[in-house]
Every structure is written in structure tokens, then in C-alpha cells.
Write an enzyme that holds these catalytic residues in place. Structure first.
Site, PDB file in Angstrom:
ATOM      1  N   ARG A  55       0.863  -1.174   0.000  1.00  0.00           N
ATOM      2  CA  ARG A  55       0.000   0.000   0.000  1.00  0.00           C
ATOM      3  C   ARG A  55       0.897   1.221   0.000  1.00  0.00           C
ATOM      4  O   ARG A  55       2.102   1.135   0.077  1.00  0.00           O
ATOM      5  CB  ARG A  55      -0.972  -0.004   1.174  1.00  0.00           C
ATOM      6  CG  ARG A  55      -0.571  -0.682   2.500  1.00  0.00           C
ATOM      7  CD  ARG A  55       0.607  -0.125   3.193  1.00  0.00           C
ATOM      8  NE  ARG A  55       0.454   1.308   3.395  1.00  0.00           N
ATOM      9  CZ  ARG A  55       1.470   2.127   3.632  1.00  0.00           C
ATOM     10  NH1 ARG A  55       2.701   1.672   3.690  1.00  0.00           N
ATOM     11  NH2 ARG A  55       1.285   3.416   3.794  1.00  0.00           N
ATOM     12  N   GLY A  56       0.225   2.369  -0.222  1.00  0.00           N
ATOM     13  CA  GLY A  56       0.996   3.611  -0.381  1.00  0.00           C
ATOM     14  C   GLY A  56       0.994   3.997  -1.850  1.00  0.00           C
ATOM     15  O   GLY A  56       1.279   3.158  -2.715  1.00  0.00           O
ATOM     16  N   ALA A  57       0.703   5.250  -2.159  1.00  0.00           N
ATOM     17  CA  ALA A  57       0.473   5.653  -3.549  1.00  0.00           C
ATOM     18  C   ALA A  57       1.602   5.250  -4.510  1.00  0.00           C
ATOM     19  O   ALA A  57       1.375   4.501  -5.458  1.00  0.00           O
ATOM     20  CB  ALA A  57       0.205   7.161  -3.596  1.00  0.00           C
ATOM     21  N   ARG A  98      -7.580   0.099  -6.479  1.00  0.00           N
ATOM     22  CA  ARG A  98      -7.852   1.118  -5.449  1.00  0.00           C
ATOM     23  C   ARG A  98      -7.983   2.460  -6.172  1.00  0.00           C
ATOM     24  O   ARG A  98      -7.145   2.791  -7.021  1.00  0.00           O
ATOM     25  CB  ARG A  98      -6.741   1.185  -4.393  1.00  0.00           C
ATOM     26  CG  ARG A  98      -6.606  -0.071  -3.533  1.00  0.00           C
ATOM     27  CD  ARG A  98      -5.597   0.113  -2.413  1.00  0.00           C
ATOM     28  NE  ARG A  98      -6.161   0.896  -1.310  1.00  0.00           N
ATOM     29  CZ  ARG A  98      -5.418   1.398  -0.311  1.00  0.00           C
ATOM     30  NH1 ARG A  98      -4.100   1.242  -0.326  1.00  0.00           N
ATOM     31  NH2 ARG A  98      -5.986   2.063   0.679  1.00  0.00           N
ATOM     32  N   GLN A 204      -1.340   1.824  10.206  1.00  0.00           N
ATOM     33  CA  GLN A 204      -0.100   1.975   9.432  1.00  0.00           C
ATOM     34  C   GLN A 204       0.981   2.686  10.258  1.00  0.00           C
ATOM     35  O   GLN A 204       2.167   2.409  10.128  1.00  0.00           O
ATOM     36  CB  GLN A 204      -0.332   2.791   8.147  1.00  0.00           C
ATOM     37  CG  GLN A 204      -1.139   2.115   7.071  1.00  0.00           C
ATOM     38  CD  GLN A 204      -2.615   2.437   7.131  1.00  0.00           C
ATOM     39  OE1 GLN A 204      -3.165   2.655   8.219  1.00  0.00           O
ATOM     40  NE2 GLN A 204      -3.298   2.433   5.992  1.00  0.00           N
ATOM     41  N   ASP A 245      -2.021  10.868  -1.365  1.00  0.00           N
ATOM     42  CA  ASP A 245      -2.418   9.863  -2.359  1.00  0.00           C
ATOM     43  C   ASP A 245      -2.811  10.500  -3.675  1.00  0.00           C
ATOM     44  O   ASP A 245      -2.723   9.870  -4.721  1.00  0.00           O
ATOM     45  CB  ASP A 245      -3.562   9.016  -1.799  1.00  0.00           C
ATOM     46  CG  ASP A 245      -3.045   8.113  -0.702  1.00  0.00           C
ATOM     47  OD1 ASP A 245      -2.932   8.593   0.446  1.00  0.00           O
ATOM     48  OD2 ASP A 245      -2.689   6.955  -0.997  1.00  0.00           O
ATOM     49  N   ASN A 255      -5.462  12.222   1.467  1.00  0.00           N
ATOM     50  CA  ASN A 255      -4.512  11.423   2.221  1.00  0.00           C
ATOM     51  C   ASN A 255      -5.291  10.581   3.227  1.00  0.00           C
ATOM     52  O   ASN A 255      -6.515  10.678   3.345  1.00  0.00           O
ATOM     53  CB  ASN A 255      -3.470  12.317   2.906  1.00  0.00           C
ATOM     54  CG  ASN A 255      -2.251  11.523   3.367  1.00  0.00           C
ATOM     55  OD1 ASN A 255      -1.666  10.759   2.616  1.00  0.00           O
ATOM     56  ND2 ASN A 255      -1.892  11.673   4.625  1.00  0.00           N
ATOM     57  N   LYS A 256      -4.545   9.748   3.969  1.00  0.00           N
ATOM     58  CA  LYS A 256      -5.198   8.843   4.914  1.00  0.00           C
ATOM     59  C   LYS A 256      -6.195   9.560   5.815  1.00  0.00           C
ATOM     60  O   LYS A 256      -5.918  10.676   6.281  1.00  0.00           O
ATOM     61  CB  LYS A 256      -4.106   8.174   5.777  1.00  0.00           C
ATOM     62  CG  LYS A 256      -4.571   7.131   6.734  1.00  0.00           C
ATOM     63  CD  LYS A 256      -5.450   6.048   6.155  1.00  0.00           C
ATOM     64  CE  LYS A 256      -4.917   5.475   4.891  1.00  0.00           C
ATOM     65  NZ  LYS A 256      -5.874   4.642   4.134  1.00  0.00           N
TER      66      LYS A 256
HETATM   67  C1  LIG Z   1       3.594   7.890   0.127  1.00  0.00           C
HETATM   68  S1  LIG Z   1       1.949   7.574  -0.153  1.00  0.00           S
HETATM   69  C2  LIG Z   1       1.465   7.068   1.423  1.00  0.00           C
HETATM   70  C3  LIG Z   1       0.011   7.298   1.652  1.00  0.00           C
HETATM   71  O1  LIG Z   1      -0.735   6.105   1.359  1.00  0.00           O
HETATM   72  C4  LIG Z   1      -1.403   5.725   2.526  1.00  0.00           C
HETATM   73  O2  LIG Z   1      -2.641   5.130   2.319  1.00  0.00           O
HETATM   74  P1  LIG Z   1      -2.740   3.516   2.317  1.00  0.00           P
HETATM   75  O3  LIG Z   1      -1.919   3.017   3.448  1.00  0.00           O
HETATM   76  O4  LIG Z   1      -4.232   3.255   2.485  1.00  0.00           O
HETATM   77  O5  LIG Z   1      -2.250   3.084   0.959  1.00  0.00           O
HETATM   78  C5  LIG Z   1      -1.557   7.027   3.291  1.00  0.00           C
HETATM   79  O6  LIG Z   1      -2.577   7.832   2.739  1.00  0.00           O
HETATM   80  C6  LIG Z   1      -0.202   7.603   3.089  1.00  0.00           C
HETATM   81  O7  LIG Z   1      -0.052   8.959   3.360  1.00  0.00           O
END
Ligand SMILES: CSC[C@H]1O[C@H](OP(=O)(O)O)[C@H](O)[C@@H]1O
Length: 354
Positions: A55-57, A98, A204, A245, A255-256
């Protein structure tokens, strides 16, 4: 067995790729277990992204690109036209894993365009796609290090930095965006320490950011999400840095979930609130935050903690995975090219001018 890895690979490696397929560090098991899952098909890759194995953009963009290459390697086509049509179908399916992080569609579209432009045979297209996926990965690590250097200049010595979710090497091709700024400040000799929001419901922060920062010996403490405002009001936090994101052209940031609340509290307490993100997360086609699609995930993620149900049976939950922070709450957007401040539309567009 040839390995397909960028030369500048980070010490924290959520993604590994070789001729037998893709291996992903299963982030659902951290910090308890470091286990890699091997994936061989686009369908497996799509499921791994949807289930947040990775996960993570930027990380899901890179993973999606590799998934498209895995699909291209197996396409049986009557002609190049037929090959490109099948490749596009695989790409469009991967994009649906996603919706919020623009990096996934950005990476897929970049490979599809490369395939359409390549004046080579069908077999050679696979090589072109593999090289482009690796280029995206390598560029992301370099972008993280560049934004880290630029962002570190904004971090006061001896600061306590609050971060939310995980925007580290685990969320990118390596090094990290918000965590990259933190790593760069630490590597520059600044005596910083980090407060990591646990980031309910997926945790996270508690599970991934704390794991990453411990690995690189950066002092970190986990806090309940709901404690951030109190600690800001008590003067215990000097600066906040988060990832993103998707960033709309007017500077609104997806963002989260929980990021918007932090930004409002930061403004109330006169604390600088920075967003660190590469150009691949900036979406000039999205005018404002209200146009960014927000992913709503399974309520079970809220209703359970450590595999135990924490709410009575028959009670459901709402689980928006992201929120939108309007640009007036953002002190600056740190990119690999420059630190952009309001007015954001002009500044963000200028990043893409040749
Ligand atoms: C560097 S992008 C990280 C970004 O992605 C996370 O979401 P997820 O864990 O659901 O993919 C979160 O928004 C982070 O800031």
C-alpha cells in the site's frame, strides 16, 4: 535467475522482482512477521493491492506497473494490434484495485503509452515495458531523496515531528516521502524525534512507520490518533509532515483518513503542516479535492482490532480510507523539484512546465 531491481534500491524493500515473478513484503503482517508473497499474474497483483499486501500511492503505482509487465509476458496475440488491445484490458483492470491514489493509474497509463509508441515487435514490447516499470521505480526513489533534502531544510533542529499513517519506504519505491523528509533531517544531523499517529483502523503508523523508523534508528513514539490535538496544544509538536495519495491542481490533498483533522488542529495551534509527495501524485486533471474519489473499505476493518470484534454484533461501521485537506490548511507541498507554497494552482502547474 535475473533480478529486475533499480540500482538505488533502499535498505527497506517492500517490492522485489525477478524472472519468477514479483515478491511483496506482506505489510498486513508487520511488525510481527517479515514474509514475502510471490505473485505471478496481474489478477494476483490486483488482489494484493486491493487487500493492502502492498500500500501507499507510489508503491501501488510501481506494483501495478510490474503487474502489467507480468500480464504482457503471457499475452498470446494474433497481431501487435491484438496484443495492445489485450494489454490495455489488463491495465484497465489493474487500475480498479484502489481508486484514490493517482499513482496507480498514472503508472499504468505511462506503460500503455510506451507500448503504443514502441516501434518494435511484440516480444520486444515486453522488454520496453519492463524497462519503463523499472524506470518508474528508480525515479521514485530518486524523487524521494530529492524531496527529503528539500524538506529537511524546513525541519528545525531538535524538533518533534508528527506524522500520520505511513509515507515511508514501505509506501513508495524506497526511502519515503514524508518519512523521507524525516530520514533526510536525521541524516543531516538534526536531533529530531518522531511521534507516529497509530492511524486507526489499519494502524499503518503504529505497525509500519514505527517499524521503519526503528530500522533506521530514528527515535519514534506511537500516539493514539485522538491525542494529537492535545499534544499540539501542549507545545509538544513543532512540525507535521504527511504524505499524499492524490493532490488536485488547486493544492487540495487526499490522504489517509484523519489528515484533515490534523491540518485543522495544526492551523489552530500555529504549527507548520507539510505534505511531501512526488510529481506522480499531483493530478492536474483533477480541479479540486471534491473531485477526488474516496475509497470506502470494509467496515470489518473498523469493527475488529487484533482479530477480535470490538463492537457488538449487529452494529456496523463507516470506513472512509481517505479524506480531503483543503489547500488553505497546508503550509507547503514538498516535491522533488521544489517546495510549493500558495497560490498552489500556479505553483503546481509550473512543476510540469518544460
Ligand atoms: C507515500 S503515499 C502514502 C500514503 O498512502 C497511505 O494510504 P494507504 O496506506 O491506504 O495506501 C496514506 O494515505 C499515506 O499517506
Amino acid at each position: 535467475m535475473p533480478e529486475y531491481l533499480p540500482p538505488n534500491l533502499d535498505i527497506i524493500r517492500p517490492i522485489l522482482w525477478d524472472s519468477r515473478g514479483l515478491r511483496l513484503l506482506d505489510q498486513r503482517l508487520l511488525p510481527w512477521r517479515e514474509k514475502y508473497l510471490r505473485l505471478r499474474t496481474p489478477r494476483e497483483v490486483k488482489k494484493a493491492i486491493k487487500d493492502m499486501v502492498v500500500r501507499g500511492a507510489p508503491a501501488i503505482g510501481i506494483t501495478g506497473a510490474i503487474g502489467l509487465v507480468l500480464g504482457a509476458e503471457k499475452i498470446k496475440a494474433r497481431s501487435k494490434r491484438d496484443f495492445l488491445a489485450k494489454l490495455k484490458r489488463i491495465g484497465e483492470s489493474l487500475k480498479k484495485a484502489r481508486p484514490t491514489a493517482v499513482n496507480l493509474s498514472w503508472a499504468i497509463d505511462r506503460l500503455l503509452q510506451k507500448a503504443n509508441e514502441a516501434d518494435v515487435s511484440q516480444d520486444e514490447i515486453v522488454e520496453v515495458l519492463r524497462a519503463e516499470a523499472l524506470k518508474i521505480w528508480e525515479e521514485d526513489i530518486e524523487a524521494n531523496k530529492a524531496m527529503g533534502r528539500l524538506g529537511a531544510e524546513l525541519i528545525p533542529d531538535e524538533a518533534t515531528i508528527l506524522t500520520h499513517c505511513n509515507a515511508g519506504a514501505l509506501a513508495t519505491g524506497g526511502y519515503g516521502t514524508a518519512i523521507g523528509v524525516i530520514r533526510a533531517a536525521h541524516e543531516a544531523g538534526k536531533k529530531i524525534k518522531v511521534l507516529a499517529d497509530e492511524t486507526r483502523p489499519w494502524l499503518q503508523g503504529a505497525r509500519l512507520t514505527a517499524w521503519e523508523l526503528k530500522k533506521v534508528d530514528i527515535p519514534v513514539e506511537v500516539i493514539p490518533d485522538v491525542a494529537a490535538g492535545f499534544l499540539m496544544a501542549q507545545g509538544k509538536i513543532q512540525v507535521i509532515v504527511v504524505g499524499a495519495d492524490r493532490i488536485a491542481v488547486n493544492g487540495d490533498v487526499a490522504n489517509k483518513i484523519g489528515t484533515y483533522s490534523l491540518a485543522v488542529l495544526a492551523k489552530e495551534n500555529n504549527i507548520p503542516f507539510y505534505v511531501a509527495a512526488p510529481l506522480s501524485t499531483i493530478d492536474l486533471a483533477t480541479p479540486g479535492g471534491q473531485e477526488i474519489p474516496i475509497e470506502w473499505r470494509d467496515p470489518k476493518e473498523v469493527l475488529c482490532c487484533a482479530k477480535r470484534r470490538i463492537a457488538p454484533k449487529g452494529v456496523s461501521a463507516l470506513n472512509p480510507a481517505f479524506d480531503i485537506t483543503p489547500s488553505p490548511y497546508i503550509s507547503a507541498i514538498i516535491t522533488e523539484k521544489s517546495v510549493v507554497r500558495a497560490p498552489y494552482t500556479k505553483g503546481l502547474k509550473s512543476l510540469f512546465e518544460v
